[in-house]
Design a protein around this motif. Sequence first.
Motif, PDB file in Angstrom:
ATOM      1  N   ARG A   1      -8.309  -8.629  -1.486  1.00  0.00           N
ATOM      2  CA  ARG A   1      -7.426  -8.958  -0.360  1.00  0.00           C
ATOM      3  C   ARG A   1      -8.045 -10.155   0.344  1.00  0.00           C
ATOM      4  NH1 ARG A   1      -5.159  -4.986  -2.637  1.00  0.00           N
ATOM      5  NH2 ARG A   1      -6.681  -3.432  -3.261  1.00  0.00           N
TER       6      ARG A   1
ATOM      7  N   HIS B   1      -7.061   1.848 -10.609  1.00  0.00           N
ATOM      8  CA  HIS B   1      -6.453   1.265 -11.805  1.00  0.00           C
ATOM      9  C   HIS B   1      -7.436   0.328 -12.465  1.00  0.00           C
ATOM     10  CE1 HIS B   1      -5.656  -1.735  -8.685  1.00  0.00           C
ATOM     11  NE2 HIS B   1      -4.867  -0.868  -8.040  1.00  0.00           N
TER      12      HIS B   1
ATOM     13  N   ASP C   1      -2.695 -10.262  -1.401  1.00  0.00           N
ATOM     14  CA  ASP C   1      -3.334  -9.517  -2.487  1.00  0.00           C
ATOM     15  C   ASP C   1      -3.439 -10.418  -3.699  1.00  0.00           C
ATOM     16  OD1 ASP C   1      -3.536  -6.894  -1.394  1.00  0.00           O
ATOM     17  OD2 ASP C   1      -1.456  -6.462  -1.929  1.00  0.00           O
TER      18      ASP C   1
ATOM     19  N   ALA D   1       3.797  -4.028  -1.190  1.00  0.00           N
ATOM     20  CA  ALA D   1       3.311  -5.322  -1.663  1.00  0.00           C
ATOM     21  C   ALA D   1       4.472  -6.017  -2.363  1.00  0.00           C
ATOM     22  CB  ALA D   1       2.144  -5.138  -2.627  1.00  0.00           C
TER      23      ALA D   1
ATOM     24  N   HIS E   1      -5.436   2.037   1.927  1.00  0.00           N
ATOM     25  CA  HIS E   1      -5.535   1.180   3.106  1.00  0.00           C
ATOM     26  C   HIS E   1      -4.960   1.925   4.307  1.00  0.00           C
ATOM     27  CE1 HIS E   1      -5.887  -1.612  -0.175  1.00  0.00           C
ATOM     28  NE2 HIS E   1      -4.601  -1.618  -0.429  1.00  0.00           N
TER      29      HIS E   1
ATOM     30  N   ALA F   1       0.488 -11.431  -3.995  1.00  0.00           N
ATOM     31  CA  ALA F   1       1.508 -10.693  -3.258  1.00  0.00           C
ATOM     32  C   ALA F   1       1.164 -10.690  -1.786  1.00  0.00           C
ATOM     33  CB  ALA F   1       1.600  -9.257  -3.777  1.00  0.00           C
TER      34      ALA F   1
ATOM     35  N   ILE G   1      -2.871  -8.247 -12.627  1.00  0.00           N
ATOM     36  CA  ILE G   1      -1.804  -7.403 -13.195  1.00  0.00           C
ATOM     37  C   ILE G   1      -1.149  -8.042 -14.429  1.00  0.00           C
ATOM     38  CG2 ILE G   1       0.542  -6.515 -12.745  1.00  0.00           C
ATOM     39  CD1 ILE G   1      -0.406  -5.775  -9.921  1.00  0.00           C
TER      40      ILE G   1
ATOM     41  N   LEU H   1      -4.374  -9.894  -7.836  1.00  0.00           N
ATOM     42  CA  LEU H   1      -4.723  -8.964  -8.919  1.00  0.00           C
ATOM     43  C   LEU H   1      -4.512  -9.643 -10.266  1.00  0.00           C
ATOM     44  CD1 LEU H   1      -3.201  -6.972  -6.565  1.00  0.00           C
ATOM     45  CD2 LEU H   1      -3.984  -5.251  -8.176  1.00  0.00           C
TER      46      LEU H   1
ATOM     47  N   HIS I   1      -9.018   3.273  -4.058  1.00  0.00           N
ATOM     48  CA  HIS I   1      -8.814   2.531  -2.817  1.00  0.00           C
ATOM     49  C   HIS I   1      -7.510   2.921  -2.153  1.00  0.00           C
ATOM     50  CE1 HIS I   1      -7.033   0.324  -6.147  1.00  0.00           C
ATOM     51  NE2 HIS I   1      -6.174  -0.193  -5.290  1.00  0.00           N
TER      52      HIS I   1
ATOM     53  N   HIS J   1      -5.498   5.323  -4.809  1.00  0.00           N
ATOM     54  CA  HIS J   1      -5.315   5.327  -6.265  1.00  0.00           C
ATOM     55  C   HIS J   1      -6.401   4.439  -6.874  1.00  0.00           C
ATOM     56  CE1 HIS J   1      -2.338   1.705  -5.719  1.00  0.00           C
ATOM     57  NE2 HIS J   1      -3.573   1.271  -5.869  1.00  0.00           N
TER      58      HIS J   1
ATOM     59  N   TRP K   1      -1.386 -12.164 -10.297  1.00  0.00           N
ATOM     60  CA  TRP K   1      -0.415 -11.610  -9.357  1.00  0.00           C
ATOM     61  C   TRP K   1      -0.885 -11.959  -7.962  1.00  0.00           C
ATOM     62  CZ3 TRP K   1       3.532  -7.581  -9.165  1.00  0.00           C
ATOM     63  CH2 TRP K   1       3.589  -6.827  -7.983  1.00  0.00           C
TER      64      TRP K   1
ATOM     65  N   GLN L   1       1.102  -8.155   1.244  1.00  0.00           N
ATOM     66  CA  GLN L   1       1.139  -6.722   1.529  1.00  0.00           C
ATOM     67  C   GLN L   1       1.190  -6.529   3.041  1.00  0.00           C
ATOM     68  OE1 GLN L   1      -1.166  -2.472   0.678  1.00  0.00           O
ATOM     69  NE2 GLN L   1      -1.565  -4.187  -0.671  1.00  0.00           N
TER      70      GLN L   1
ATOM     71  N   ARG M   1       2.367   0.920  -2.560  1.00  0.00           N
ATOM     72  CA  ARG M   1       2.014  -0.193  -1.676  1.00  0.00           C
ATOM     73  C   ARG M   1       3.264  -0.927  -1.243  1.00  0.00           C
ATOM     74  NH1 ARG M   1      -1.984   2.402  -1.980  1.00  0.00           N
ATOM     75  NH2 ARG M   1      -4.013   1.756  -2.789  1.00  0.00           N
TER      76      ARG M   1
HETATM   77  O1  GTQ Z   1      -3.340  -2.662  -2.639  1.00  0.00           O
HETATM   78  O2  GTQ Z   1      -3.788  -1.272  -4.209  1.00  0.00           O
HETATM   79  O3  GTQ Z   1      -0.388  -6.088  -4.517  1.00  0.00           O
HETATM   80  O4  GTQ Z   1      -2.433  -1.426  -6.460  1.00  0.00           O
HETATM   81  C1  GTQ Z   1      -0.508  -4.503  -6.244  1.00  0.00           C
HETATM   82  C2  GTQ Z   1      -1.041  -3.314  -6.729  1.00  0.00           C
HETATM   83  C3  GTQ Z   1      -1.733  -4.177  -4.219  1.00  0.00           C
HETATM   84  C4  GTQ Z   1      -3.204  -2.260  -3.809  1.00  0.00           C
HETATM   85  C5  GTQ Z   1      -0.870  -4.923  -4.985  1.00  0.00           C
HETATM   86  C6  GTQ Z   1      -1.930  -2.571  -5.961  1.00  0.00           C
HETATM   87  C7  GTQ Z   1      -2.270  -3.010  -4.689  1.00  0.00           C
END
Ligand code: GTQ
Length: 367
Positions: A127, A121, A174, A85, A162, A106, A178, A176, A160, A119, A104, A108, A83
């Motif tokens: 978003r 996780h 974004d 991101a 994009h 971010a 994380i 998450l 997912h 991918h 987290w 993107q 990403r």
């Molecule tokens: O869009 O799948 O900001 O996997 C960090 C990890 C976005 C994403 C992030 C991610 C994604």
Amino acid sequence: MTALDHPAAAPPDFDSPAHQARLAELYRDLDAVGMTPLWTTREGLMPSTPRPTAVPHRWRWAELYPLAARSAELVPVGRGGERRAISLGNPGLPGDPYTTPTLWAAIQYLGPREHAPEHRHSQSAFRFVLEGEGVWTVVDGDPVAMRRGDLLLTPGWHFHGHQNVSDTPMAWLDGLDIPFVAQTDQGFFEFGPEEVRDRRTPERSDNERLWGGPGLTPVGALGARPCSPLMAYRWVHTDAALTAQLELAAEGVAGTLVEPGHAAVRFTNPTTGGDALTTMRTEMHRLAAGTTTRRTRTSASSVWQVFSGGGTVVLDGQEQDLQHGDVVAVPAWTEFGLRSEAGLDLFTFSDAPIFEKLSLLRTAVSA
Ligand code: GTQ
Ligand code: FE2
């Protein structure tokens, strides 16, 4: 002879050099085997109220966006990095790309015709779209349009990717969990196919067709699920709900607002009425023109983004002005208040569901 017959032992002289030397030796030997006394660490480990290392902080959208655009000129998006991101790291947590200890945030960025590979996780994601359109996020094979004001979910372990099908770039926020997942060693990750599997760009995704009716649950799919099966919360609905709350309050209907001038909606899981995601609470707030909120503290940490309008945020007594797109980190137990002369819409997310489930969440109103 009984115990009472023994003369009391003379108390040690704590200040004597001999005592101090033995004490230093004790601390050294404790340390050598990894033992830590509570009496030297209690205040830090068990404070009377939370003492976050993270600090209140505001990022300017006007600075974030051009940097994301520069990254797009220099760095391709693809397998491995996955990403484009860029996280907003809290200045109080140097070395970690964490906005708060659990969250987290971010920005993107996808250029024209770019796509980010699939991918999945264990981390949950969403978003929030400040501006623009043209990207579809494909969640478990179901393409979901991303447009201004929409909240799009990617619950944990859903594939997912994009894809930007337009000729203009698009950037979004974004969110998450994380940091929470990393710090508790709960991270699992799997690559999906390199190419986004479904390049359709439907107006309405399958999940919205099934779950997007107001208060309508498909009887063929009854039953509580941990995460929302609805992946898109559209601005047209969010906006109408906030408008109605303020209008109804003005008409004298009780119990529609958080407090005078302050409307808010929570994005919920239609199968439970609880939070849409298991680890993150997501909400949209609206201050009518001329509103000052009360000041609150919560043991949850949160992130806020200005969606429209402007105003002021007060964080532990320090004022920061807020403009379009600005992002604010609010650590646990920070005194938080908002003010707006002209009106203000804010998106927010927090880690409250984690602590609510564990009966740890605390909230206080200070003024
Ligand atoms: O869009 O799948 O900001 O996997 C960090 C990890 C976005 C994403 C992030 C991610 C994604
Ligand atoms: Fe992801």
